[in-house]
Design an enzyme around this catalytic site. Structure first.
Site, short mmCIF file in Angstrom:
data_model
loop_
_atom_site.label_atom_id
_atom_site.label_comp_id
_atom_site.label_asym_id
_atom_site.label_seq_id
_atom_site.Cartn_x
_atom_site.Cartn_y
_atom_site.Cartn_z
CE LYS B 74 -6.32 -9.40 -3.32
NZ LYS B 74 -6.77 -8.03 -3.59
CB SER B 149 -10.05 -7.28 -1.44
OG SER B 149 -9.12 -6.94 -2.44
CB SER B 173 -8.12 -3.99 -2.63
OG SER B 173 -9.51 -4.12 -2.54
#
Lengths: 475, 480
Positions: B74, B149, B173
């Site tokens: 990420k 997210s 997320s």
């Protein structure tokens, strides 16, 4: 109309740790710009603070030495504001619960009286970097070496009522932080900084509106800044105006204070507990350990100097006002020198010479051992106190040790009674008029005869013997 | 090859069925041919050289089980020498000078980073539409959001662009995009994985975790990510068990709590059906189902949307255009530099949360907002504490709906409601998971499992047993 001055001080004392409060970067002063700041100090994305344990111990040392309440559970908060030398956009500080709570310290006033000044709190925080505005025409330069340097902010109660008292308090704290070895006390390098909260009021009335004076980097300026600010406030009030609560900058060149920002312009710092740091929890064991490690504090030392060395309160106060001076003095007496005589030398000739050359006692060209030898030559009657002053000057100038100088210059005291007698006989013979006057009752002339004898012996005759023999011969 | 799980790749690399280089090349080709926009950066050169290095180590016998394992990282984790953007224009130009602890740990195993995945800007969002680099498409239906997210990570694993991905979870997320993309996502107990080098959104809530095809993979990757870090004071100084050890334990007699508040108005009936089916599955495995109540969970959204913005308003202050990142052109003065750099560098949602947070922390409002929210947070924690006196695991939906249409939710508050079942877990610092539980229409639905603090072993065990009985986790979206 009489005005009363009310002063409280906020002292930022830089803790002498090797590394920063929340990172492993070095705290060394004077390095090339931006070389002592790591990713944490620079506020890079993703970095986190980790508390330096040494800093906590130092705060506790301070707390214990001012008899303060220690908060066993204190927290760090974020003080949010934007400034280019504040990399994270917030300063990590302690807000609601500081590590050191209410305490107090005793100061000695000029009158010789003691006064207790309350300490509201002392909290840990990180320093910001430095903005340098005069290096480039169109830019402000930022040096982040200082960012993250540990500070202990010591806040006093508004207990001081004159600039002199404020200075006495600041000096006392200055001495204390050096005694307990948490701060180097270097004011030029900014290791010890004072902000003064100053207000005036008519006697017996409520506290007046205060202003906060910043940018004070010496005790002399502290006194001047407060005095000039008190004058300014009294002028305003006497003309029917009112003082505005604001932060004022002291300009030491113009000797004036000027407005930096008013209360209305002050930031809302949006304090909240820093979620990156755990609460600081102090165990009883740690507190005990630190208590044991504490050195003798200035007040304790002063009492010992009075009680067991027989010094006056004034002498003890002066000698303990600075750790280095106390150490110097103690080194002399440890070797067996007379305490009172040693005190006189340290506070007298040595201090005067240091002042004149603008030297600190640690940089004295005459070491405590060397001064001890000189003092011993007075007590063992090798030289008189007066000659010793000349020897001291030569030692100061690097002309050798006390013994070498005494030997080389032939300054050894004359203690042979017959030799002294023969000089005295000459003086009596050469001054028959004065002898007659003395015998007629003008006893003041004894001084004249002593002077003549000392002059003839080039100061080397033992003054006590001269006195005795003269008295004998003239009676 | 791309349908292989981490566990199978470990075997394949060990047996020399393929090399890390071949594997890496294969995934890189798939990433480059994908239109999902799951990646912000593809680190092809670095990946291939890491793979070569890993192959050498494997040949020499100087390898760990994860040596040569490709993964997608990420873009919130700092990676030395590689752009680390957090999905923001503010950091579009930011090349990190250091590695996050998680990055370092994966590097130490000689794993192979394929690239950095897309995400909502600074992890603020539930649809991945708040990325400066454009939204990610859901591989099950390219007109749908992947969730957020960690939307890029979820899409990458679902579309088999990477064997696994890292994610972070501040309010859901990891779990919500895992649910919406039909993969397994684990948010561990707060403090289990170091936050150092993970760009902070809300420090007291942020937690990293693995996003994988299977629970077994999650356990393997958690082993590599977890552990105390002296650079993170909030990481727990607690030993790391081998999370793969308990996977096979029987769950006969397990007590599962169903919070009645999680099955109320607002829950899509298709989602509810799948969740209840899964619960039945557990019942058939010998688990005991109990209704429980988490009465304060209704306050989770307001509490979260005070605490998280307050922390982010301060965490994001460092992005000021002074030292790194975006700086506006030709600033007139300092104020202009701040104002324009931050106005131009941050997206709408980030600015909205900074403003909410700055407001809530202001003098005169602090007690009414921040302090109150912290008290609510305490109450939410106590609800869970009471519940875990009665049950071993709590289950429920992850998200009230399946993946929704890109661009369909325009009102920020409606978007916040998508987090209703996930926020409490972060507020209480608990571990939570999402595992594939079925489909509503053509879209995957996840089952949420919530455990007590430090119960990852049990949670993984319970989730693994489900995957032993079901096949949902093996589904992958059709290739074009």
């Amino acid at each position: 109309m009489t005005w009363e001055t009310v002063i409280g001080l906020e002292i930022h004392s830089q803790l002498r740790t090797k590394s920063k409060i929340f990172s492993g970067a070095s705290t060394a002063f004077g390095s090339k710009a931006n070389t002592q700041a790591c990713a944490v100090d620079l506020g890079f994305p993703g970095v986190l603070p980790v508390l330096n344990e040494e800093v906590v111990k130092m705060a506790l040392r301070f707390g214990l030495s001012v008899d303060a309440a220690i908060n066993k559970h204190s927290i760090f908060a974020r003080k949010n504001y934007f400034y280019p030398d504040l990399p994270k956009g917030y300063q990590i500080s302690q807000f609601e619960i500081p590590i050191v709570g209410q305490g107090s310290i005793e100061i000695t006033l000029e009158s010789g009286d003691n006064k207790t000044v309350g300490i509201t709190r002392a909290h840990l925080e990180e320093d910001a970097g430095k903005s340098i505005h005069d290096l480039y025409d169109d830019y402000t330069a930022i040096d982040l070496n200082r960012a993250g340097t540990p500070l202990l902010e010591i806040v006093s109660e508004p207990d001081m009522s004159s600039a002199k008292e404020a200075v006495a308090y600041a000096k006392k704290i200055h001495a204390l932080v050096q005694y307990i070895e948490i701060c180097d006390g270097n004011m030029q390098e900014g290791s010890f900084r004072c902000d003064a909260n100053v207000s005036v009021r008519k006697q017996g009335e409520e506290l007046g509106t205060r202003s906060e004076l910043k940018n004070i980097n010496s005790f002399k300026f502290l006194e001047k800044a407060i005095n000039i600010e008190v004058e300014r406030q009294i002028d305003i009030l006497e003309e029917g105006g009112s003082v505005v609560q604001e932060t004022r900058l002291y300009d030491s060149i113009k000797n004036e204070t000027r407005s930096m920002r008013s209360k209305e312009e002050a930031n809302d710092y949006r304090y909240f507990p820093d979620p990156d740091l755990l609460p600081v929890v102090i165990s009883d064991e740690l507190l005990e350990e630190i208590k044991k490690e504490l050195p003798e504090l200035p007040t304790e030392k002063k009492i010992r100097f009075i009680d067991s060395l027989g010094l006056s309160s004034y002498d003890a106060e002066v000698l303990t006002s600075q750790k280095e001076m106390a150490d110097y003095f103690e080194n002399i007496i440890k070797q067996g020198a007379d305490a009172k005589l040693s005190a006189n030398w340290v506070m007298g000739d040595l201090s005067a010479a240091l002042n004149k050359s603008q030297l600190e006692i640690v940089d004295s060209p005459i070491s405590s051992g060397e001064l001890f030898l000189l003092i011993s030559r007075i007590t063992d009657n090798t030289i008189s106190g007066k000659i010793a002053k000349d020897v001291f000057k030569l030692m100061w100038d690097g002309k050798g040790t006390a013994d070498e100088i005494i030997e080389k210059q032939g300054l050894k005291q004359m203690t042979d009674s017959s030799a002294i007698e023969s000089i005295i006989d000459d003086v009596i013979e050469n001054n028959p008029g004065q002898v007659q006057q003395f015998k007629d009752g003008n006893s003041k002339l004894l001084g004249f005869f002593i002077g003549q004898v000392m002059k003839a012996s080039k100061g080397k005759a033992n003054p006590k013997q001269v006195n005795e023999i003269l008295n004998e011969k003239l009676s | 090859m791309h349908n292989l799980t981490v566990a199978k790749i470990i075997k394949g690399l060990k047996n020399k069925d393929f090399s890390s280089f071949e594997l890496t090349q294969h995934y890189l080709d798939r990433i480059k041919n994908s239109d999902l926009n799951a990646f912000i950066s593809i680190t092809e050169d670095e990946a291939l050289s890491q793979a070569k290095e890993a192959d050498k180590k494997i040949t020499k016998g100087d390898s760990s089980i994860l040596t040569g394992m490709p993964y997608a990282h990420k873009d919130i984790f700092c990676t030395k020498g590689v752009k680390t953007s957090a999905g923001s224009k503010m950091l579009d130009s930011f090349i990190s000078p250091y590695d996050a602890t998680v990055t370092k740990k994966l590097n130490n195993e000689n794993m192979v980073m394929l690239g950095k995945t897309n995400m909502d800007e600074f992890a603020m969002g539930s649809s991945n539409e708040n990325s400066y680099f454009g939204p990610v498409q859901n591989p099950w239906d390219i007109n749908k959001v992947p969730g957020g997210s960690s939307g890029g990570s979820a899409a990458a694993v679902a579309a088999r662009l990477s064997p696994f991905a890292t994610g972070t979870d501040t309010g859901g997320s990891i779990r919500q995009p895992a649910s919406l993309c039909g993969i397994t996502g684990l948010k561990p107990t707060y403090g289990r994985i170091s936050r150092y080098g993970m760009i902070a959104y809300a420090s007291s809530l942020d937690q990293a975790g693995p996003m994988t095809q299977t629970v077994e993979d999650a356990a393997i990757i958690l082993n590599a990510m977890a552990g105390f870090d002296k650079h993170d004071s909030t990481s727990a100084n607690k030993s790391v068990p081998d999370y793969t050890q308990c996977l096979e334990n029987s769950i006969n007699g397990l007590k599962i709590g169903l919070p009645k508040e999680y099955f109320s108005e607002g829950l899509d009936s298709g989602v509810e059906k799948i969740v209840m089916q899964s619960i039945k599955e557990y019942e058939s495995m010998g688990a005991e189902i109990k209704e429980i109540s988490l009465p304060n969970s209704v306050h989770a959204i307001p509490a979260y949307y005070i605490v998280a913005p307050c922390e982010c308003s301060s965490n994001l202050s460092r992005f000021d255009g002074v030292r790194y990142g975006y700086r506006c052109k030709a600033p007139k003065d300092l104020n202009d530099l701040y104002l324009r750099s931050r106005s131009e560098g941050f997206g709408e949602e980030v600015k909205r949360r900074i403003m909410i947070g700055a407001y809530a922390l202001s003098a005169g409002y602090y007690d009414a907002y921040y302090l109150k929210a912290q008290k609510v947070r305490q109450l939410i924690s106590e609800d869970f504490k009471k519940a875990f006196n009665k049950v071993d695991v709590i289950m429920g939906p992850v998200s009230p709906t399946v993946a929704f249409d890109l661009g369909s939710v325009k009102d920020p508050v409606s978007m916040y409601l998508a987090d209703i079942y996930t926020l409490s877990v972060n507020l209480a610092g608990l571990p939570g998971m999402s595992i594939p539980a079925g489909f509503s229409g053509n879209l995957p639905v996840g089952l949420q499992l919530i455990g007590n603090h430090w119960s990852e072993e049990l949670l993984l065990n319970v989730a693994h047993q489900f995957q032993m009985r079901t096949d949902w986790h093996n589904n992958s979206p059709a290739e074009k």
